[in-house]
Design a protein around this motif. Structure first.
Motif, PDB file in Angstrom:
ATOM      1  N   VAL A   7      75.272   2.971 -64.933  1.00 12.86           N
ATOM      2  CA  VAL A   7      74.884   1.953 -65.908  1.00 12.86           C
ATOM      3  C   VAL A   7      75.016   0.546 -65.320  1.00 12.86           C
ATOM      4  N   GLN A   8      74.159  -0.345 -65.800  1.00 16.86           N
ATOM      5  CA  GLN A   8      74.372  -1.780 -65.638  1.00 16.86           C
ATOM      6  C   GLN A   8      74.476  -2.351 -67.044  1.00 16.86           C
ATOM      7  N   VAL A  53      91.281   4.035 -68.248  1.00 20.73           N
ATOM      8  CA  VAL A  53      90.590   5.326 -68.312  1.00 20.73           C
ATOM      9  C   VAL A  53      90.648   5.829 -69.751  1.00 20.73           C
ATOM     10  N   GLN A  54      89.474   6.078 -70.308  1.00 19.44           N
ATOM     11  CA  GLN A  54      89.371   6.561 -71.686  1.00 19.44           C
ATOM     12  C   GLN A  54      88.227   7.546 -71.819  1.00 19.44           C
ATOM     13  N   ARG A  55      88.320   8.332 -72.876  1.00 15.12           N
ATOM     14  CA  ARG A  55      87.209   9.188 -73.301  1.00 15.12           C
ATOM     15  C   ARG A  55      86.566   8.459 -74.465  1.00 15.12           C
ATOM     16  N   ARG A  56      85.324   8.073 -74.294  1.00 17.09           N
ATOM     17  CA  ARG A  56      84.637   7.246 -75.282  1.00 17.09           C
ATOM     18  C   ARG A  56      83.475   8.013 -75.907  1.00 17.09           C
ATOM     19  N   ASP A  57      83.236   7.753 -77.186  1.00 18.36           N
ATOM     20  CA  ASP A  57      82.139   8.404 -77.892  1.00 18.36           C
ATOM     21  C   ASP A  57      80.795   7.940 -77.354  1.00 18.36           C
ATOM     22  N   HIS A  58      79.817   8.845 -77.418  1.00 21.65           N
ATOM     23  CA  HIS A  58      78.446   8.499 -77.062  1.00 21.65           C
ATOM     24  C   HIS A  58      78.034   7.293 -77.901  1.00 21.65           C
ATOM     25  N   GLY A  59      77.421   6.323 -77.274  1.00 22.88           N
ATOM     26  CA  GLY A  59      76.957   5.136 -77.989  1.00 22.88           C
ATOM     27  C   GLY A  59      77.976   4.016 -78.068  1.00 22.88           C
ATOM     28  N   TYR A  60      79.126   4.167 -77.419  1.00 17.89           N
ATOM     29  CA  TYR A  60      80.158   3.130 -77.500  1.00 17.89           C
ATOM     30  C   TYR A  60      79.675   1.782 -76.975  1.00 17.89           C
ATOM     31  N   ASP A  61      78.695   1.803 -76.098  1.00 18.91           N
ATOM     32  CA  ASP A  61      78.209   0.562 -75.495  1.00 18.91           C
ATOM     33  C   ASP A  61      76.765   0.245 -75.896  1.00 18.91           C
ATOM     34  N   THR A  62      76.352   0.751 -77.036  1.00 14.75           N
ATOM     35  CA  THR A  62      74.999   0.492 -77.537  1.00 14.75           C
ATOM     36  C   THR A  62      74.748  -1.013 -77.628  1.00 14.75           C
ATOM     37  N   THR A  64      74.446  -3.013 -75.086  1.00 17.23           N
ATOM     38  CA  THR A  64      74.910  -3.743 -73.903  1.00 17.23           C
ATOM     39  C   THR A  64      74.370  -3.152 -72.606  1.00 17.23           C
ATOM     40  N   VAL A  65      73.600  -2.085 -72.697  1.00 17.94           N
ATOM     41  CA  VAL A  65      73.106  -1.401 -71.496  1.00 17.94           C
ATOM     42  C   VAL A  65      71.757  -1.975 -71.088  1.00 17.94           C
ATOM     43  N   LEU A  66      71.693  -2.470 -69.851  1.00 18.28           N
ATOM     44  CA  LEU A  66      70.434  -2.973 -69.305  1.00 18.28           C
ATOM     45  C   LEU A  66      69.696  -1.897 -68.527  1.00 18.28           C
ATOM     46  N   LEU A  67      70.426  -1.121 -67.742  1.00 13.83           N
ATOM     47  CA  LEU A  67      69.863  -0.021 -66.961  1.00 13.83           C
ATOM     48  C   LEU A  67      70.761   1.190 -67.124  1.00 13.83           C
ATOM     49  N   GLU A  68      70.167   2.365 -67.144  1.00 12.50           N
ATOM     50  CA  GLU A  68      70.952   3.595 -67.254  1.00 12.50           C
ATOM     51  C   GLU A  68      70.216   4.732 -66.567  1.00 12.50           C
ATOM     52  N   GLN A  69      70.969   5.535 -65.836  1.00 14.68           N
ATOM     53  CA  GLN A  69      70.422   6.750 -65.239  1.00 14.68           C
ATOM     54  C   GLN A  69      71.485   7.830 -65.307  1.00 14.68           C
ATOM     55  N   GLN A  70      71.095   8.981 -65.846  1.00 13.94           N
ATOM     56  CA  GLN A  70      72.001  10.123 -65.875  1.00 13.94           C
ATOM     57  C   GLN A  70      71.570  11.101 -64.800  1.00 13.94           C
ATOM     58  N   ILE A  71      72.537  11.526 -64.017  1.00 16.92           N
ATOM     59  CA  ILE A  71      72.262  12.416 -62.895  1.00 16.92           C
ATOM     60  C   ILE A  71      73.095  13.673 -63.055  1.00 16.92           C
ATOM     61  N   ASN A  72      72.442  14.807 -62.991  1.00 19.60           N
ATOM     62  CA  ASN A  72      73.135  16.093 -63.005  1.00 19.60           C
ATOM     63  C   ASN A  72      73.473  16.470 -61.570  1.00 19.60           C
ATOM     64  N   VAL A  73      74.698  16.920 -61.376  1.00 17.56           N
ATOM     65  CA  VAL A  73      75.178  17.313 -60.059  1.00 17.56           C
ATOM     66  C   VAL A  73      75.436  18.817 -60.080  1.00 17.56           C
ATOM     67  N   ARG A  74      74.820  19.533 -59.142  1.00 16.19           N
ATOM     68  CA  ARG A  74      74.988  20.989 -59.072  1.00 16.19           C
ATOM     69  C   ARG A  74      76.433  21.340 -58.705  1.00 16.19           C
ATOM     70  N   THR A  75      77.044  22.176 -59.519  1.00 15.13           N
ATOM     71  CA  THR A  75      78.403  22.660 -59.263  1.00 15.13           C
ATOM     72  C   THR A  75      78.501  24.099 -59.744  1.00 15.13           C
TER      73      THR A  75
END
Length: 158
Positions: A7-8, A53-62, A64-75
């Motif tokens: 995120v930015q 360090v916290q666990r934050r709910d989805h949308g906590y930064d609604t 304020t986000v200028l750029l966002e990319q979600q990347i899935n990592v194979r595990t």
């Protein structure tokens, strides 16, 4: 699989602030300035200057986000469980603002007493065995850009 959110965030006037500009400069134009893990419930686990360090709910930064990319990592399933368990064990630890200065000349980014966002996620990736410790040890500091490079061979980008 684990999901990472790059995120930015906006500064004043819904534009990149001074911190964002300095991070971009230090990362040779790479625009993302924050990273966090997204758990299966859609919550984000990460380190932020305010709150550590916290666990934050989805949308906590609604808003304020200028750029966002979600990347899935194979595990493997075991690696994914270990990654999220590591992150949850770190909840409550402070953010490490002094580390920002050390991006220039490095320090032990794997020190578990305090974290930046990229250090926390990188340490979780190493602890889960997703990336070998030897590979992580070559990094003197972990920026958001460095983290993306570290996980790029395992990334699934839409």
């Amino acid at each position: 699989m684990i999901t990472l959110r790059f995120v930015q965030h906006a500064g004043l006037f819904h534009r990149p602030g001074l911190f964002n500009r300095l991070c971009e400069f230090a990362q040779y134009g790479f625009p993302y300035t924050h990273v966090e893990g997204k758990d299966v419930s859609g919550c984000y686990i990460g380190a932020r200057l305010f709150g550590g360090v916290q666990r934050r709910d989805h949308g906590y930064d609604t808003g304020t986000v200028l750029l966002e990319q979600q990347i899935n990592v194979r595990t493997t399933d075991e690696q994914s469980e270990a990654f999220y368990a590591f992150l949850l064990e770190q909840v409550g630890k402070p953010y490490d603002p002094i580390q920002i200065v050390y991006f220039i000349n490095g320090r032990n980014w794997q020190d578990p007493d305090a974290w930046t966002c990229s250090e926390l996620i990188a340490a979780g990736i190493v602890a889960a065995g997703i990336v070998p410790q030897k590979m992580a040890d070559i990094y003197g500091a972990i920026t958001v850009q460095g983290l993306m490079l570290m996980i790029s061979p395992l990334a699934e980008v839409d």
